[in-house]
Design a protein around this motif. Structure first.
Motif, PDB file in Angstrom:
ATOM      1  N   GLY A 193       0.847  -1.190   0.000  1.00 55.50           N
ATOM      2  CA  GLY A 193       0.000   0.000   0.000  1.00 55.50           C
ATOM      3  C   GLY A 193       0.880   1.236   0.000  1.00 55.50           C
TER       4      GLY A 193
ATOM      5  N   ALA B 187      -4.480   1.227   2.246  1.00 59.06           N
ATOM      6  CA  ALA B 187      -4.256   0.897   0.829  1.00 59.06           C
ATOM      7  C   ALA B 187      -3.888  -0.574   0.682  1.00 59.06           C
ATOM      8  CB  ALA B 187      -3.177   1.805   0.234  1.00 59.06           C
TER       9      ALA B 187
ATOM     10  N   LYS C  52      -8.584   0.163  -0.031  1.00 59.22           N
ATOM     11  CA  LYS C  52      -8.503   1.545  -0.503  1.00 59.22           C
ATOM     12  C   LYS C  52      -8.317   2.527   0.642  1.00 59.22           C
ATOM     13  CE  LYS C  52     -10.650   2.110  -4.868  1.00 59.22           C
ATOM     14  NZ  LYS C  52     -11.427   1.319  -5.655  1.00 59.22           N
TER      15      LYS C  52
END
Ligand code: FAD
Ligand code: NAI
Length: 467
Positions: A378, A459, A463
């Protein structure tokens, strides 16, 4: 009468040695520490971490005032001038206060400072200057010194071709500083002199700066330093340098062979690495052998192959970092006292104190892949972090690397102004075996740069909110 003068003798009073000595004394052991320098604190306090950070801070203040950074906030500073002598004096004051502080701590904890160069006579006897000192256990914490470069002779008195020690005490701002080596020292001290007005060219043998750091950090570092005005000559090796009056003429060639070029500099900084201080220590007298890199090998408890002799810090394998040496200093003292001193070498943060700072802990993406992990990564840009945006401080990102199967965090890598402080959170979480989910669901104060760590972990999970 006691069999030995001391329970513990530590050789070297750097962050490894002085910490080991204080901890040993705190644990009730009669302790001495031999140090040949005029002041305690080793490389770090005298000619390393501390003076370099003082100049990084001072030069950053100068650049902010001089280069219009303050002006964009409506602060008009006119007639800004550099008083280099005063900046150096403030640096020396910080160094003096900190080295004096160690002397105070030695007295407070009843550690005897044996002044002079120590050499082994046998495994329990060391000569320090004219004095012979015996101890049941001896800790080697002699640190490291600059690796020399053939055909480039350092002279820290004339101050034309210098190593890091010379670069911390230049008496004028170089017109053109050529830095040999795009590692931590080259970039930190190159940044100092660039901010104070020097043209800086960094010549690096490899195709990227900062070997050992995560690949994305290395790529971004190249872009950032170029944007700041440093000239970078990658894949280039310096073959020689000669002082000619107030100039230095360097010769360099492509790393993989090709035509030689000549580069003119006003000053040259050699920063191609450091090597362990294992010479002139009398190791032959105790039959202690070195590895191929001239380091002393130890087991997990920091015992060497010779009974009663232990080693820590830059003189043993691992990153040459002050906090690694300090933690080993505590652990070795605890082990000598019969306790269980442990250092987790898998989680040692490293920080480059440029602006922005660059920091990492755990595995790099390249190392994690090499170790056979399947990864979930991420990344969160500082451009999308509200505090960084508010402060107009948006260079960089946070990268969280997790194992795809277990979600365990394997590494965290950060570029931003506060990366050096932020990396502690990642190190602590990783010590507790964190998953990226743990970090993503930990409440982080708003607005802070640290929220970028949470969002990078989000992430990994799927998201982030803000990118
Ligand atoms: P040292 O600090 O090298 O101390 C060893 C001491 O032993 C020395 O004082 C030496 O005089 C003494 N000694 C050696 N042999 C003998 C002998 N035979 N008898 C008596 N005394 C002896 N690390 C970081 O983590 N953060 C930083 O920001 C950072 N910045 C740095 C900046 C520069 C310019 C440099 C050069 C280094 C920097 N480092 C930094 C690295 C850090 O300084 C070292 O990792 C750290 O000092 C190692 O500690 P040590 O105790 O192993 O050895
Ligand atoms: P380094 O190992 O970080 O970097 C040396 C660089 O020089 C490498 O990139 C290498 O590829 C390059 N190089 C080697 N030979 C070369 C040649 N002939 N021509 C061109 N490039 C060449 O070493 P550095 O910067 O000297 O620092 C030494 C140690 O001090 C580091 O290992 C680090 O652990 C410690 N240190 C830590 C700091 C921190 O924690 N912020 C700050 C400064 C030093």
């Amino acid at each position: 009468m006691a069999e030995y003068d001391y329970d513990v003798l530590v050789i070297g009073a750097g962050p490894g040695g002085y910490v080991a000595a204080i901890r040993a004394a705190q644990l009730g052991l009669k302790t001495a520490c031999a140090e040949s320098r005029e002041t305690l604190g080793g490389t770090c306090l005298n000619v390393g971490c501390i003076p370099s950070k003082a100049l990084l801070h001072g030069s950053e203040l100068f650049e902010e005032a001089e280069d219009g950074h303050l002006a964009k906030w409506g602060i008009k500073a006119s007639g800004v001038e550099l008083d280099l002598t005063q900046m150096m004096a403030e640096k020396s004051k910080a160094v003096g206060e900190l080295t004096g502080g160690i002397e105070f701590l030695f007295k407070k904890n009843k550690v005897d400072w044996k002044k002079g160069h120590a050499t082994f006579q046998d495994a329990h006897t060391v000569k320090v200057g004219d004095e012979t000192v015996t101890a049941k256990d001896i800790v080697i914490a002699t640190g490291s010194s600059v690796t020399p470069l053939p055909n480039v002779e350092v002279d820290n008195e004339k101050l034309r071709i210098v190593d890091s020690t010379g670069a911390l005490k230049l008496e004028e701002v170089p017109e053109h500083l050529v830095v040999i080596g795009g590692g931590v020292i080259g970039l930190e001290l190159g940044s100092v002199w660039r901010r104070l007005g020097a043209k800086v060219t960094v010549i690096e043998f490899l195709d990227q700066l900062l070997p050992g750091m995560d690949g994305d950090i290395r790529k971004e570092a190249g872009k950032i330093f170029k944007k700041q005005g440093m000239e970078l000559k990658l894949k280039t090796k310096v073959t020689g340098a000669k002082v000619d009056g107030d100039k230095v003429m360097l010769t360099a060639e492509p790393a993989d062979g090709g035509d030689e070029e000549t580069i003119e500099a006003s000053h040259v900084l050699v920063a191609i690495g450091r090597r362990p201080n294992t010479e002139n220590l009398g190791l032959d007298a105790i039959g202690l052998e070195l590895n191929k890199r001239s380091q002393i090998e130890t087991d997990h408890d920091f015992r060497t192959a010779v009974d009663g002799v232990w080693a820590i810090g830059d003189v043993i394998p691992g990153p040459m970092l002050a906090h690694k040496a300090e933690d080993e200093g505590i652990a070795v003292a605890e082990n000598i006292a019969g306790q269980t001193g442990i250092v987790n070498h898998a989680i040692i943060p490293s920080v480059v104190y440029t602006m922005p700072e660059m920091a990492g802990v755990g595995l790099t993406e390249e190392e994690a892949k090499e170790a056979g992990h399947t990864l979930k990564i991420g990344k969160f840009p500082m451009m999308a972090n509200s505090r960084a945006k508010t402060n107009r401080d948006t260079d960089g990102f946070v990268k969280v690397i997790a194992d795809a199967e277990t979600d365990r965090v394997l590494g965290v890598h950060i570029i931003t102004s506060l990366a050096g402080t932020m990396i502690a959170q990642a190190a602590q979480a990783m010590e507790f075996g964190t998953t990226s989910e743990d970090i993503a669901y930990t409440c982080h104060a708003h607005p802070t740069h640290s929220e970028a760590i949470k969002e990078a972990a989000m992430a990994v999970q799927g998201k982030p909110i803000h990118a």
